[in-house]
Structures are given as structure tokens and as C-alpha cells.
Design a protein around this motif. Structure first.
Motif, PDB file in Angstrom:
ATOM      1  N   UNK A  16       0.823  -1.217   0.000  1.00  0.00           N
ATOM      2  CA  UNK A  16       0.000   0.000   0.000  1.00  0.00           C
ATOM      3  C   UNK A  16       0.856   1.267   0.000  1.00  0.00           C
ATOM      4  N   UNK A  17       1.707   1.373  -1.001  1.00  0.00           N
ATOM      5  CA  UNK A  17       2.649   2.494  -1.108  1.00  0.00           C
ATOM      6  C   UNK A  17       2.341   3.409  -2.294  1.00  0.00           C
ATOM      7  N   UNK A  18       1.105   3.429  -2.783  1.00  0.00           N
ATOM      8  CA  UNK A  18       0.786   4.188  -3.992  1.00  0.00           C
ATOM      9  C   UNK A  18       1.223   5.653  -3.913  1.00  0.00           C
ATOM     10  N   UNK A  19       1.140   6.257  -2.759  1.00  0.00           N
ATOM     11  CA  UNK A  19       1.506   7.670  -2.626  1.00  0.00           C
ATOM     12  C   UNK A  19       3.013   7.887  -2.603  1.00  0.00           C
ATOM     13  N   UNK A  20       3.768   6.876  -2.202  1.00  0.00           N
ATOM     14  CA  UNK A  20       5.221   7.026  -2.065  1.00  0.00           C
ATOM     15  C   UNK A  20       6.005   6.654  -3.318  1.00  0.00           C
ATOM     16  N   UNK A  21       5.442   5.832  -4.157  1.00  0.00           N
ATOM     17  CA  UNK A  21       6.190   5.293  -5.297  1.00  0.00           C
ATOM     18  C   UNK A  21       6.764   6.375  -6.209  1.00  0.00           C
ATOM     19  N   UNK A  22       5.982   7.376  -6.640  1.00  0.00           N
ATOM     20  CA  UNK A  22       6.573   8.375  -7.560  1.00  0.00           C
ATOM     21  C   UNK A  22       7.778   9.104  -6.976  1.00  0.00           C
ATOM     22  N   UNK A  23       7.688   9.540  -5.730  1.00  0.00           N
ATOM     23  CA  UNK A  23       8.814  10.246  -5.101  1.00  0.00           C
ATOM     24  C   UNK A  23       9.984   9.305  -4.910  1.00  0.00           C
ATOM     25  N   UNK A  24       9.707   8.090  -4.445  1.00  0.00           N
ATOM     26  CA  UNK A  24      10.764   7.103  -4.266  1.00  0.00           C
ATOM     27  C   UNK A  24      11.498   6.852  -5.582  1.00  0.00           C
ATOM     28  N   UNK A  25      10.760   6.582  -6.643  1.00  0.00           N
ATOM     29  CA  UNK A  25      11.391   6.282  -7.923  1.00  0.00           C
ATOM     30  C   UNK A  25      12.197   7.475  -8.436  1.00  0.00           C
ATOM     31  N   UNK A  26      11.665   8.662  -8.299  1.00  0.00           N
ATOM     32  CA  UNK A  26      12.375   9.866  -8.753  1.00  0.00           C
ATOM     33  C   UNK A  26      13.710  10.011  -8.017  1.00  0.00           C
TER      34      UNK A  26
END
Length: 128
Positions: A16-26
Motif C-alpha cells: 500500500x505504497x501508492x503515494x510514495x512510489x513516484x517520489x521514491x522512484x524519482x
């Protein structure tokens, strides 16, 4: 991938990390780009059967970026199984486990790799 570069595997257990994935990947991409002269990398996300859009987001990222692989569990097997599964599927000469919630700052990857190159078999961060 260049044959003379060391392959690094980044193991990322998610739930349940949908909100964190974009920042993490960037942030991971930025760090790994700064290391690209010496290293290639693969990013293995192990989805512990998230109930939000985590898997869908990761599927799209993997479709767009060849360095990403996603493993989704049929049910929640727990955090430790997620980590273990990532290590089992790692192809890199070295594996680094990071949490997607950014409690493990991707910016520490360079320091971890430096210590590994200095001869340490195991390098880990301690949260203070």
C-alpha cells in the motif's frame, strides 16, 4: 547494459505504497544516474498484495522502465518474505534493500556502495 559495469539490485518491499512510489522512484533514479558511469541497476519491487493502486502503478513503471521488475504475492506473506523474495530474484553483484516510504533515504546508496567497495560484506544503516 554495459558489460563492464557492476549491476546493483535494489530490493524494495511494498504494501500500500501508492503515494510514495513516484517520489521514491524519482529519488532513486537521480541517485543511480549519478552513479551510472560505474553501475547499472535493477529495481525489484515485491508487492505484498497491496489493496490500493500500488501494483497498478508499479506495472506501469515497469512497462516504461526496463530496469524495474515487479513481483506481486497472491496474498500478504509478510515483510520478511518480501525482502527474501527480492534477494532470491536479485541478479546484481550487490543487493541493497530500501523501504519505499523513504525511511531509508536513497541518497545513502552511494555511501553503502563505498563501504562495500572498501571490503565490507554487509553494510546497513541504523536509524537514529
Amino acid at each position: 547494459m554495459s558489460e563492464n559495469k557492476t549491476l546493483i539490485t535494489l530490493v524494495v518491499p511494498v504494501l500500500n505504497e501508492e503515494e510514495n512510489i513516484p517520489t521514491f522512484y524519482r529519488r532513486v533514479s537521480k541517485v543511480m544516474a549519478s552513479l551510472s558511469v560505474e553501475y547499472n541497476y535493477e529495481l525489484i519491487f515485491t508487492d505484498n498484495h497491496s489493496s490500493d493502486r500500488t501494483f497498478n502503478i508499479l506495472e506501469q513503471l515497469a512497462a516504461d522502465h526496463t530496469e524495474i521488475r515487479v513481483i506481486r504475492f497472491s496474498r500478504n506473506f509478510g515483510y520478511q518474505k518480501s525482502i527474501y523474495t527480492g534477494y532470491v530474484h536479485a541478479r546484481g553483484e550487490v543487493a541493497i534493500q530500501l523501504d519505499c516510504d523513504l525511511q531509508d533515504p536513497p541518497e545513502l546508496i552511494n555511501e553503502f556502495l563505498r563501504l562495500w567497495k572498501d571490503g565490507y560484506d554487509v553494510v546497513y544503516g541504523v536509524r537514529v
